[in-house]
Design a protein around this motif. Structure first.
Motif, PDB file in Angstrom:
ATOM      1  N   ASP A  94      31.784  44.117  82.198  1.00 31.05           N
ATOM      2  CA  ASP A  94      32.095  44.946  83.445  1.00 31.05           C
ATOM      3  C   ASP A  94      31.713  44.220  84.691  1.00 31.05           C
ATOM      4  O   ASP A  94      32.048  44.925  85.108  1.00 31.05           O
ATOM      5  CB  ASP A  94      31.194  46.187  82.656  1.00 31.05           C
ATOM      6  CG  ASP A  94      31.782  46.729  81.730  1.00 31.05           C
ATOM      7  OD1 ASP A  94      32.941  46.913  80.834  1.00 31.05           O
ATOM      8  OD2 ASP A  94      31.087  47.719  80.651  1.00 31.05           O
ATOM      9  N   LYS A  95      31.542  43.524  84.933  1.00 30.27           N
ATOM     10  CA  LYS A  95      30.917  43.179  86.498  1.00 30.27           C
ATOM     11  C   LYS A  95      32.006  41.618  86.588  1.00 30.27           C
ATOM     12  O   LYS A  95      31.657  42.209  87.937  1.00 30.27           O
ATOM     13  CB  LYS A  95      29.908  42.702  86.799  1.00 30.27           C
ATOM     14  CG  LYS A  95      28.523  42.777  86.282  1.00 30.27           C
ATOM     15  CD  LYS A  95      28.753  44.287  86.388  1.00 30.27           C
ATOM     16  CE  LYS A  95      26.842  44.961  86.677  1.00 30.27           C
ATOM     17  NZ  LYS A  95      26.968  45.858  85.207  1.00 30.27           N
ATOM     18  N   VAL A  96      33.245  41.617  85.692  1.00 30.32           N
ATOM     19  CA  VAL A  96      34.361  40.402  86.408  1.00 30.32           C
ATOM     20  C   VAL A  96      34.916  40.931  87.126  1.00 30.32           C
ATOM     21  O   VAL A  96      35.215  40.431  88.352  1.00 30.32           O
ATOM     22  CB  VAL A  96      34.984  39.782  85.112  1.00 30.32           C
ATOM     23  CG1 VAL A  96      35.039  39.741  84.885  1.00 30.32           C
ATOM     24  CG2 VAL A  96      33.695  39.407  83.847  1.00 30.32           C
ATOM     25  N   LEU A  97      35.568  41.998  87.028  1.00 31.41           N
ATOM     26  CA  LEU A  97      36.558  43.144  87.562  1.00 31.41           C
ATOM     27  C   LEU A  97      36.126  42.984  89.096  1.00 31.41           C
ATOM     28  O   LEU A  97      37.000  42.226  89.833  1.00 31.41           O
ATOM     29  CB  LEU A  97      36.919  43.977  87.622  1.00 31.41           C
ATOM     30  CG  LEU A  97      38.555  44.608  86.193  1.00 31.41           C
ATOM     31  CD1 LEU A  97      38.181  43.714  84.804  1.00 31.41           C
ATOM     32  CD2 LEU A  97      39.018  45.454  85.658  1.00 31.41           C
ATOM     33  N   PRO A  98      34.775  43.854  89.263  1.00 30.28           N
ATOM     34  CA  PRO A  98      34.523  43.828  90.989  1.00 30.28           C
ATOM     35  C   PRO A  98      34.196  42.500  91.547  1.00 30.28           C
ATOM     36  O   PRO A  98      34.666  42.150  92.952  1.00 30.28           O
ATOM     37  CB  PRO A  98      33.527  45.145  90.484  1.00 30.28           C
ATOM     38  CG  PRO A  98      33.079  44.944  89.872  1.00 30.28           C
ATOM     39  CD  PRO A  98      34.268  44.404  88.760  1.00 30.28           C
ATOM     40  N   VAL A  99      33.356  41.724  91.200  1.00 31.55           N
ATOM     41  CA  VAL A  99      33.327  39.980  91.705  1.00 31.55           C
ATOM     42  C   VAL A  99      34.457  39.507  91.623  1.00 31.55           C
ATOM     43  O   VAL A  99      34.828  38.930  92.607  1.00 31.55           O
ATOM     44  CB  VAL A  99      32.425  39.280  89.872  1.00 31.55           C
ATOM     45  CG1 VAL A  99      32.517  37.732  90.929  1.00 31.55           C
ATOM     46  CG2 VAL A  99      30.827  39.862  90.440  1.00 31.55           C
ATOM     47  N   ALA A 100      35.692  39.892  90.728  1.00 34.19           N
ATOM     48  CA  ALA A 100      36.786  39.074  90.512  1.00 34.19           C
ATOM     49  C   ALA A 100      37.544  39.225  92.333  1.00 34.19           C
ATOM     50  O   ALA A 100      38.042  38.389  92.616  1.00 34.19           O
ATOM     51  CB  ALA A 100      37.782  38.742  89.759  1.00 34.19           C
ATOM     52  N   LEU A 101      37.329  40.784  92.411  1.00 35.86           N
ATOM     53  CA  LEU A 101      38.431  40.935  93.931  1.00 35.86           C
ATOM     54  C   LEU A 101      37.740  40.540  94.862  1.00 35.86           C
ATOM     55  O   LEU A 101      38.074  40.413  95.764  1.00 35.86           O
ATOM     56  CB  LEU A 101      38.196  42.727  94.027  1.00 35.86           C
ATOM     57  CG  LEU A 101      39.118  43.431  92.331  1.00 35.86           C
ATOM     58  CD1 LEU A 101      38.928  44.449  91.991  1.00 35.86           C
ATOM     59  CD2 LEU A 101      40.577  42.518  92.581  1.00 35.86           C
TER      60      LEU A 101
END
Length: 638
Positions: free
Chosen positions: A277-284
């Motif tokens: 669940d942390k991958v998307l915000p960190v990726a952005l």
């Protein structure tokens, strides 16, 4: 050291210079740019630069001060664009690389690969040799895993990347992968780096868990010094005292490394967080910080994964991430990289008949016409859509010249601005689309308009007395210009053309307003960036081609045009056809029909339904309620 050669250096002089340097222990890399050719000389020897400067054919010598030489911007100021098969990493594009942490089975790999490709990945990843902390953990399928990975990549049309853990595997792996990956554990395995560099293939180099930025770049130097310049740096988080995530993503390393090195930088948010669940915000966040791409782990059933299931995205999560990045790209002045499209040229061009287009060769990049001079915003949009190194820009004086060039087969594509977020539609181009029936829209792209104040080299703000630009450019920067009331504002026909003009004039008292690309092209100096009054300023461009060019694969948007009979409710009837079939209307624009006073054509942009039959039924029914109905193009919405 960097040795800039005279423009007219003879082959004998170049050969003598190379022998002179190699005889003193230097390795030589020759780089040919648009304006000059250089020798990059790297080695353990110490040589007085004055001995080199006096040699025949040498223009000047620039010493390199960084411990990493070949990978530094001192050695190569321009960004390197890495080619992995047909995919280009860098040059203003955000590239998505996705796939499972480890190849587990043919079914798993195909399902993951299809999800990656459908959502916008341009490369496929999958581990076959897995260095694991525990000797009892799943170590990968070895060569069988590479066979599965290659088969999946070929069926989907995606280049593949896999980690190499031993120099003994290199020759075998070369037959299966398009790009090697050096994992974090092996970043300072110098013998492996030497061997991989000697293969001359593209490499993704991950940063070690406890490596400083300089150590990371020195590892890249090993690769480059031993034979490959196709290196992609990958930030994947470093080990800190924090325990809430697997690693701590050093997001600041992205702009730091991009300033120090010419190599593209991607980010691995999966290993950086270790939590799905942390991958998307960190990726952005990584993309916003300037990353050239992401390498992400996805799995059709993460809870059943044999490796790193907790950080692997579900396919629908990766699809959302791709959509979010696509929405973010225009803000950053970038383009989401897409799977390479086969360029089908106009009649007489390379195509089914096997011919060659005028002004091109069989293996040349497509020629793309745009209106304006080199460095215009249209050229920037061209670079975003096609890739700055994957198309040959062809400047044209007028918009209609672009249509003519495409129609005559002088170019394979054209690019035209169609709408600005602040000033609205470019009506001339709408009228030309109606006039040229053999031309259609095959794509679109959007860029953010960011103005810079540009002067001649060595000038300062205090030197400026007059500023040139297109009238719109001057108007859009009015707030900044008002802070310098003594400057005269002089309209010019083109933003990029104003940069060309002040460079020819050579006066420190003259400046221009244009984009920074124009400054780079004409050798000018950016004095101030981001001077536009309203930062929410975007222009939408359409890509045009001859009718013979196939529609884009899986189009998501369509543009149509029609007129209506002169009776009450005629337009309402046409709109009801679309509404009844749930076809979303994105834009409607009316334009007068030349030669028919007080009659109008209606231009519509539509979201094309997933079921092509629904759209075709809508068109058929529209034909019963409208006149002169035409489809201007079916294409992928940017």
């Amino acid at each position: 050291m960097v040795i800039v050669l005279n423009q007219h250096i003879s082959p004998d002089q170049k050969r003598f210079l190379r022998d002179f340097l190699q005889g003193r222990g230097y390795q030589i890399r020759e780089i040919t740019g648009e304006e000059e050719t250089i020798f990059g000389a790297v080695g353990p020897s110490t040589l007085d630069v004055r001995e080199v400067e006096v040699l025949p054919g040498v223009q000047r010598v620039v010493p390199l001060t960084k411990p990493f030489k070949l990978v530094s911007r001192e050695f190569k100021p321009e960004d390197t664009v890495v080619s992995v098969g047909p995919v280009r990493i860098g040059a203003g594009r955000v590239s998505l690389i996705a796939g499972p942490c480890a190849v587990e089975s043919e079914d798993q790999m195909m399902r993951a690969g299809e999800a990656a490709a459908d959502a916008g990945a341009v490369m496929l990843r999958g581990g076959a040799f897995k260095p694991r902390t525990s000797p009892y953990a799943f170590q990968g399928l070895g060569e069988r895993g590479l066979e599965i990975l290659k088969k999946a990549g070929e069926s989907l049309g995606l280049p593949v990347v896999s980690e190499v853990v031993s120099a003994e595997h290199l020759t075998m792996m070369r037959g299966y992968v398009d790009c090697f990956q050096i994992g974090a554990r092996n970043m300072q395995n110098f013998e492996l780096l030497k061997s991989v560099g000697g293969m001359g293939m593209p490499v993704i180099l991950k940063r070690g868990a406890a490596a400083r930025i300089e150590e990371w770049l020195m590892a890249a130097e090993y690769l480059m010094a031993h034979g490959t310049d196709q290196i992609i740096l990958c930030e994947r988080g470093i080990r800190t005292f924090e325990t809430y995530t697997r690693n701590s993503l050093d997001i600041s390393s992205i702009p730091v490394v991009k300033k120090l090195s010419h190599l593209p930088v991607i980010v691995d948010p999966s290993h950086a967080t270790g939590i799905r669940d942390k991958v998307l915000p960190v990726a952005l966040g990584a993309v916003a910080a300037g990353a050239d791409g992401l390498i992400v782990e996805i799995h059709p059933n993460p809870e059943e994964a044999l490796s790193d299931g907790a950080q692997s995205l579900y396919p629908e999560q990766f699809e959302k991430l791709s959509g979010d990045i696509q929405a973010l790209c225009p803000v950053l002045g970038k383009e989401l990289n897409r799977r390479p499209k086969v360029v089908v040229a106009s009649p007489g061009a390379a195509g089914a008949s096997g011919g060659t287009a005028p002004g091109s060769s069989e293996n040349s990049v497509p020629r793309v016409a745009f209106q304006g001079e080199r460095g215009a915003y249209s050229e920037m949009a061209l670079g975003r859509f096609f890739g700055f190194d994957s198309a040959q820009p062809v400047p044209c004086k007028h918009f209609e010249d672009v249509f003519q060039a495409v129609l005559k087969g002088e170019v394979q594509r054209g690019l035209l601005p169609i709408e600005n977020a602040l000033t609205g539609s470019i009506h001339e181009n709408y009228d030309l689309l109606l006039q040229y029936r053999d031309i259609k829209i095959i794509g679109e792209t959007k860029i953010r308009i960011q103005h810079s104040l540009i002067g001649v080299p060595g000038s300062t703000l205090e030197d400026i007395k007059r500023v040139y630009s297109h009238p719109q450019g001057l108007l859009q920067c009015e707030r900044y210009l008002n802070t310098w009331p003594s400057w005269a504002r002089i309209p010019h026909y083109d933003t990029a053309g104003s940069v060309s003009m002040i460079m020819k004039e050579g006066s420190k008292q003259s400046a221009a307003i244009a984009n920074s690309l124009a400054a780079a092209i004409y050798g000018a100096q950016v004095l101030k960036e981001g001077i536009e009054t309203n930062p929410v300023n975007y222009t939408r461009f359409v890509i045009i081609a001859r009718n013979e060019v196939p529609d884009s694969p899986s189009p998501t948007k369509a543009s149509i045009v029609f007129s209506t009979p002169d009776r009450p409710g005629a337009l309402l009837e046409a709109m009801k056809v679309l509404s009844d079939r749930k076809v979303n209307l994105q834009k409607i624009e009316s334009r007068p029909i030349h030669g028919k006073p007080w009659t109008y054509m209606f231009y519509l942009d539509l979201s094309r339904p997933q079921d092509p039959g629904v759209f075709q039924d809508a068109l058929t029914e529209l034909g019963n309620h409208t006149e002169d109905l035409r489809v201007l193009g079916r294409y992928v919405q940017a």
